[in-house]
Design an enzyme around this catalytic site. Structure first.
Site, PDB file in Angstrom:
ATOM      1  N   GLY A 122     -22.154   0.950 -12.152  1.00 35.79           N
ATOM      2  CA  GLY A 122     -23.372   0.728 -11.377  1.00 35.79           C
ATOM      3  C   GLY A 122     -24.450  -0.110 -12.030  1.00 35.79           C
ATOM      4  N   LYS A 140     -34.500   9.615  -8.748  1.00 33.68           N
ATOM      5  CA  LYS A 140     -34.776  10.457  -7.575  1.00 33.68           C
ATOM      6  C   LYS A 140     -35.357  11.776  -8.080  1.00 33.68           C
ATOM      7  CE  LYS A 140     -30.653   8.897  -4.933  1.00 33.68           C
ATOM      8  NZ  LYS A 140     -29.393   9.352  -4.289  1.00 33.68           N
ATOM      9  N   GLU A 195     -28.961   2.914 -16.993  1.00 35.87           N
ATOM     10  CA  GLU A 195     -28.255   3.540 -15.871  1.00 35.87           C
ATOM     11  C   GLU A 195     -28.753   2.906 -14.569  1.00 35.87           C
ATOM     12  OE1 GLU A 195     -25.918   4.817 -14.494  1.00 35.87           O
ATOM     13  OE2 GLU A 195     -25.750   6.957 -14.870  1.00 35.87           O
ATOM     14  N   ASP A 196     -27.935   2.929 -13.538  1.00 38.41           N
ATOM     15  CA  ASP A 196     -28.385   2.388 -12.252  1.00 38.41           C
ATOM     16  C   ASP A 196     -29.324   3.363 -11.554  1.00 38.41           C
ATOM     17  OD1 ASP A 196     -26.338   4.212 -11.813  1.00 38.41           O
ATOM     18  OD2 ASP A 196     -25.283   2.999 -10.324  1.00 38.41           O
ATOM     19  N   PHE A 235     -29.705   7.731   0.095  1.00 39.88           N
ATOM     20  CA  PHE A 235     -28.513   7.140  -0.500  1.00 39.88           C
ATOM     21  C   PHE A 235     -28.598   5.630  -0.327  1.00 39.88           C
ATOM     22  CE2 PHE A 235     -24.233   5.563  -0.871  1.00 39.88           C
ATOM     23  CZ  PHE A 235     -23.848   6.175  -2.054  1.00 39.88           C
ATOM     24  N   ASP A 293     -29.829  10.815 -10.362  1.00 41.16           N
ATOM     25  CA  ASP A 293     -29.893  11.633  -9.148  1.00 41.16           C
ATOM     26  C   ASP A 293     -29.991  13.100  -9.585  1.00 41.16           C
ATOM     27  OD1 ASP A 293     -28.911  13.173  -6.892  1.00 41.16           O
ATOM     28  OD2 ASP A 293     -28.064  11.390  -6.024  1.00 41.16           O
ATOM     29  N   ARG A 316     -21.929  -3.383  -4.012  1.00 35.52           N
ATOM     30  CA  ARG A 316     -22.524  -3.704  -5.317  1.00 35.52           C
ATOM     31  C   ARG A 316     -23.060  -5.128  -5.383  1.00 35.52           C
ATOM     32  NH1 ARG A 316     -20.932   0.515  -8.730  1.00 35.52           N
ATOM     33  NH2 ARG A 316     -18.837   1.315  -8.444  1.00 35.52           N
ATOM     34  N   ASP A 370     -23.061   1.288  -5.294  1.00 35.93           N
ATOM     35  CA  ASP A 370     -21.998   1.196  -4.301  1.00 35.93           C
ATOM     36  C   ASP A 370     -21.921   2.416  -3.393  1.00 35.93           C
ATOM     37  OD1 ASP A 370     -21.040   2.934  -6.488  1.00 35.93           O
ATOM     38  OD2 ASP A 370     -19.184   2.966  -5.351  1.00 35.93           O
TER      39      ASP A 370
HETATM   40  P1  IMP Z   1     -26.094  12.138 -11.042  1.00 36.93           P
HETATM   41  O1  IMP Z   1     -25.043  12.475 -12.065  1.00 36.93           O
HETATM   42  O2  IMP Z   1     -26.095  13.126  -9.897  1.00 36.93           O
HETATM   43  O3  IMP Z   1     -27.476  11.946 -11.629  1.00 36.93           O
HETATM   44  O4  IMP Z   1     -25.649  10.797 -10.347  1.00 36.93           O
HETATM   45  C1  IMP Z   1     -25.714   9.592 -11.015  1.00 36.93           C
HETATM   46  C2  IMP Z   1     -24.643   8.643 -10.564  1.00 36.93           C
HETATM   47  O5  IMP Z   1     -24.286   8.856  -9.206  1.00 36.93           O
HETATM   48  C3  IMP Z   1     -25.177   7.228 -10.644  1.00 36.93           C
HETATM   49  O6  IMP Z   1     -24.845   6.634 -11.873  1.00 36.93           O
HETATM   50  C4  IMP Z   1     -24.498   6.553  -9.486  1.00 36.93           C
HETATM   51  O7  IMP Z   1     -23.273   6.030  -9.887  1.00 36.93           O
HETATM   52  C5  IMP Z   1     -24.269   7.643  -8.477  1.00 36.93           C
HETATM   53  N1  IMP Z   1     -25.359   7.690  -7.461  1.00 36.93           N
HETATM   54  C6  IMP Z   1     -26.348   8.598  -7.346  1.00 36.93           C
HETATM   55  N2  IMP Z   1     -27.158   8.332  -6.301  1.00 36.93           N
HETATM   56  C7  IMP Z   1     -26.657   7.210  -5.741  1.00 36.93           C
HETATM   57  C8  IMP Z   1     -27.074   6.398  -4.602  1.00 36.93           C
HETATM   58  O8  IMP Z   1     -28.066   6.646  -3.901  1.00 36.93           O
HETATM   59  N3  IMP Z   1     -26.306   5.305  -4.352  1.00 36.93           N
HETATM   60  C9  IMP Z   1     -25.207   4.975  -5.094  1.00 36.93           C
HETATM   61  N4  IMP Z   1     -24.798   5.684  -6.158  1.00 36.93           N
HETATM   62  C10 IMP Z   1     -25.510   6.801  -6.472  1.00 36.93           C
HETATM   63 MG    MG Z   2     -23.552   4.881 -12.129  1.00 34.90          MG
END
Ligand code: IMP
Ligand code: MG
Length: 178
Positions: A49, A135, A103-104, A156, A107, A169, A163
């Protein structure tokens, strides 16, 4: 383009490329200022990402840095699985380094926690987090997110590296699904 369709979902434009560029410039300035007097930081970009964000971010830094990549995956479709898989590990020496994770999007925080734990266990001197999107309402972690370029709600989004099941992407703007 105002609307795109990826797999079974429609997305509409949310953040134009110019706004993203502004946010990337601001965060690059902060990082440059914070690390200017220290040792050269090691940027660890989390694939897939963050590939576009990292490429733009490092070109806006006015300090030297090393750059490395790891590949993690936690998402399937529009939601986190809660588990993180390491698909490609760190292949450089992290011991004693000041690391900046790029990081992208942060969440739930599961992925970033995994990356922080991994880099600390490898002997990094310090580890900070730079993310294009944060977020806050979804975040369940206890780690400080040092450099969030932009904050968003529980949406989202795709584009600029992010993606939906591997599509989207390539877009320069950010799109949201309702
Ligand atoms: P976390 O582990 O729940 O913090 O999620 C992080 C990863 O989930 C990111 O590195 C993204 O790859 C993916 N992700 C979380 N939210 C989104 C979104 O809104 N769009 C696309 N990918 C997301
Ligand atoms: Mg990611």
């Amino acid at each position: 383009m105002d609307k795109i369709t990826l797999h079974d979902r429609e997305f509409e434009i949310m953040i134009p490329a110019e706004k993203i560029e502004e946010a990337v410039t601001n965060v690059a300035t902060k990082i440059s200022n914070d690390y200017r007097d220290g040792e050269r930081p090691l940027i660890v970009s989390i694939l897939n990402g963050s590939f576009i964000f990292c490429a733009d971010l490092v070109r806006k830094l006015d300090i030297l840095c090393d750059i490395s990549f790891v590949k993690l995956a936690s998402y399937e479709g529009c939601s986190s699985t809660g588990r993180v898989k390491e698909l490609v590990g760190v292949n450089c020496d992290v011991k004693g380094r000041d690391v900046i994770i790029v990081e992208d999007i942060v969440d739930s925080g599961v992925s970033i926690k995994f990356a922080l734990t991994m880099l600390r266990s490898m002997g990094a001197k310090s580890v900070r987090v730079c993310t294009l999107f944060f977020k806050p309402a979804a975040y369940k972690g206890d780690e400080v997110i040092d450099y969030p370029a932009m904050e968003i709600g529980n949406d989202f989004i795709v584009g600029y590296g992010l993606d939906y099941n591997e599509l989207g992407r390539q877009f320069k703007d950010i799109y949201v699904t309702r």
